[in-house]
Motif scaffolding. Structure first.
Motif, short mmCIF file in Angstrom:
data_model
loop_
_atom_site.label_atom_id
_atom_site.label_comp_id
_atom_site.label_asym_id
_atom_site.label_seq_id
_atom_site.Cartn_x
_atom_site.Cartn_y
_atom_site.Cartn_z
N UNK A 21 0.84 -1.21 0.00
CA UNK A 21 0.00 0.00 0.00
C UNK A 21 0.87 1.25 0.00
N UNK A 22 1.88 1.27 0.87
CA UNK A 22 2.76 2.44 0.97
C UNK A 22 3.50 2.69 -0.34
N UNK A 23 4.09 1.65 -0.90
CA UNK A 23 4.87 1.81 -2.13
C UNK A 23 3.97 2.16 -3.32
N UNK A 24 2.79 1.56 -3.38
CA UNK A 24 1.87 1.84 -4.48
C UNK A 24 1.46 3.31 -4.48
N UNK A 25 1.14 3.85 -3.32
CA UNK A 25 0.72 5.25 -3.24
C UNK A 25 1.84 6.19 -3.68
N UNK A 139 0.26 -3.65 -12.30
CA UNK A 139 -0.42 -3.93 -11.04
C UNK A 139 -0.56 -5.44 -10.82
N UNK A 140 -0.13 -5.85 -9.65
CA UNK A 140 -0.20 -7.25 -9.26
C UNK A 140 -1.63 -7.63 -8.89
N UNK A 141 -2.06 -8.76 -9.37
CA UNK A 141 -3.39 -9.25 -9.03
C UNK A 141 -3.43 -9.70 -7.56
N UNK A 142 -4.58 -9.58 -6.93
CA UNK A 142 -4.76 -10.00 -5.53
C UNK A 142 -3.75 -9.33 -4.60
N UNK A 143 -3.67 -8.02 -4.71
CA UNK A 143 -2.69 -7.25 -3.93
C UNK A 143 -3.40 -6.06 -3.29
N UNK A 144 -3.06 -5.76 -2.04
CA UNK A 144 -3.75 -4.68 -1.33
C UNK A 144 -3.51 -3.33 -1.98
N UNK A 145 -2.29 -3.09 -2.46
CA UNK A 145 -2.00 -1.83 -3.13
C UNK A 145 -2.81 -1.66 -4.40
N UNK A 146 -2.95 -2.74 -5.15
CA UNK A 146 -3.75 -2.71 -6.37
C UNK A 146 -5.22 -2.44 -6.06
N UNK A 147 -5.74 -3.10 -5.03
CA UNK A 147 -7.14 -2.91 -4.64
C UNK A 147 -7.40 -1.47 -4.23
N UNK A 148 -6.48 -0.89 -3.48
CA UNK A 148 -6.64 0.49 -3.04
C UNK A 148 -6.58 1.45 -4.23
N UNK A 149 -5.65 1.22 -5.15
CA UNK A 149 -5.52 2.08 -6.32
C UNK A 149 -6.80 2.04 -7.15
N UNK A 150 -7.40 0.87 -7.26
CA UNK A 150 -8.65 0.74 -8.03
C UNK A 150 -9.77 1.54 -7.40
N UNK A 151 -9.83 1.55 -6.08
CA UNK A 151 -10.90 2.26 -5.39
C UNK A 151 -10.67 3.77 -5.36
N UNK A 152 -9.41 4.19 -5.40
CA UNK A 152 -9.10 5.61 -5.34
C UNK A 152 -9.50 6.34 -6.61
N UNK A 153 -9.45 5.65 -7.73
CA UNK A 153 -9.74 6.31 -8.99
C UNK A 153 -10.51 5.38 -9.92
N UNK A 154 -11.75 5.75 -10.18
CA UNK A 154 -12.55 4.95 -11.11
C UNK A 154 -12.08 5.12 -12.55
N UNK A 155 -11.31 6.21 -12.79
CA UNK A 155 -10.85 6.49 -14.14
C UNK A 155 -9.53 5.79 -14.45
N UNK A 156 -8.91 5.21 -13.43
CA UNK A 156 -7.62 4.56 -13.63
C UNK A 156 -7.82 3.19 -14.26
N UNK A 157 -7.34 3.05 -15.48
CA UNK A 157 -7.47 1.78 -16.19
C UNK A 157 -6.37 0.84 -15.73
N UNK A 158 -6.72 -0.09 -14.88
CA UNK A 158 -5.73 -0.99 -14.33
C UNK A 158 -5.83 -2.36 -14.99
#
Length: 207
Positions: A21-25, A139-158
């Motif tokens: 989560x920290x590194x992804x942000x 973005x790694x599948x099944x990863x907390x950082x990925x899940x958070x990034x997806x929720x932070x921005x609906x416009x982010x195509x992950x």
């Protein structure tokens, strides 16, 4: 005793996800380009290179064909290619701890790294991203950082990368297929060795 064992096993997973989560942000704030699925055609073959003992006998093949193929380095393989004077087109990293950065700096020169494009998972340390000429995030599948990034921005195509474990070679193969490469050659991908030599002889493990 069994409950203590379960708790100790959970601590490592919790710590991994917290780091992610920290590194992804931080990596998102740095605005690194995010790789997406592509339908490319007429791409050259790519050599996906692992750091197994068999790599020692394949260096001459890489040198002979490096102008005709995309050279992809995986994790500690970069230390061996550096010693052999081979500059890969792309390097992959997947580990989330700062040991990734330390290993890169210990085994390669900064000028060498600045000639290479990095493709790394979202959880890789920000300090590792900064070492390369260009850096791209996947973005790694099944990863907390990925899940958070997806929720932070609906416009982010992950485009989540599946099958990225257990080794960085798995990640490189998965991303290469996502980018449209059809002809993949695995070199030095031993995933085990019957001898006492567990990596290529010129890698950072030599000492």
């Amino acid at each position: 005793a069994q409950q203590i064992s379960y708790l100790s096993m959970g601590y490592g997973s919790l710590e991994d996800e917290t780091i992610s989560i920290a590194h992804t942000l931080i990596n998102l704030k740095s605005n690194y380009p995010i790789l997406c699925k592509a339908e490319n055609s007429n791409l050259p073959p790519c050599f996906i290179i692992g750091n197994g003992p068999s790599l020692d006998n394949l260096i001459h093949i890489i040198k002979n064909f490096q102008e005709k193929a995309i050279i992809i380095s995986c994790g500690s393989t970069l230390s061996t290619l550096y010693e052999e004077g081979i500059v890969p087109d792309i390097h992959f990293e997947m580990e989330r701890t700062y040991a990734t950065t330390y290993s890169l700096l210990e085994s390669c020169s900064k000028d060498y790294l600045k000639q290479i494009t990095l493709i790394a998972l979202n959880n890789v340390p920000p300090s590792s991203y900064k070492l390369f000429k260009n850096s791209y995030m996947v973005f790694k599948n099944n990863d907390a950082g990925t899940s958070l990034a997806s929720k932070l921005s609906n416009e982010l195509a992950i485009e989540k990368v599946g099958f990225s474990n257990p080794t960085v070679v798995n990640l490189a193969v998965s991303v290469s297929l996502t980018l449209g490469f059809k002809n993949l050659y695995l070199l030095g991908v031993d995933l085990g060795s019957k001898s006492e030599q567990h990596h290529a002889i010129k890698s950072l493990y030599k000492d």
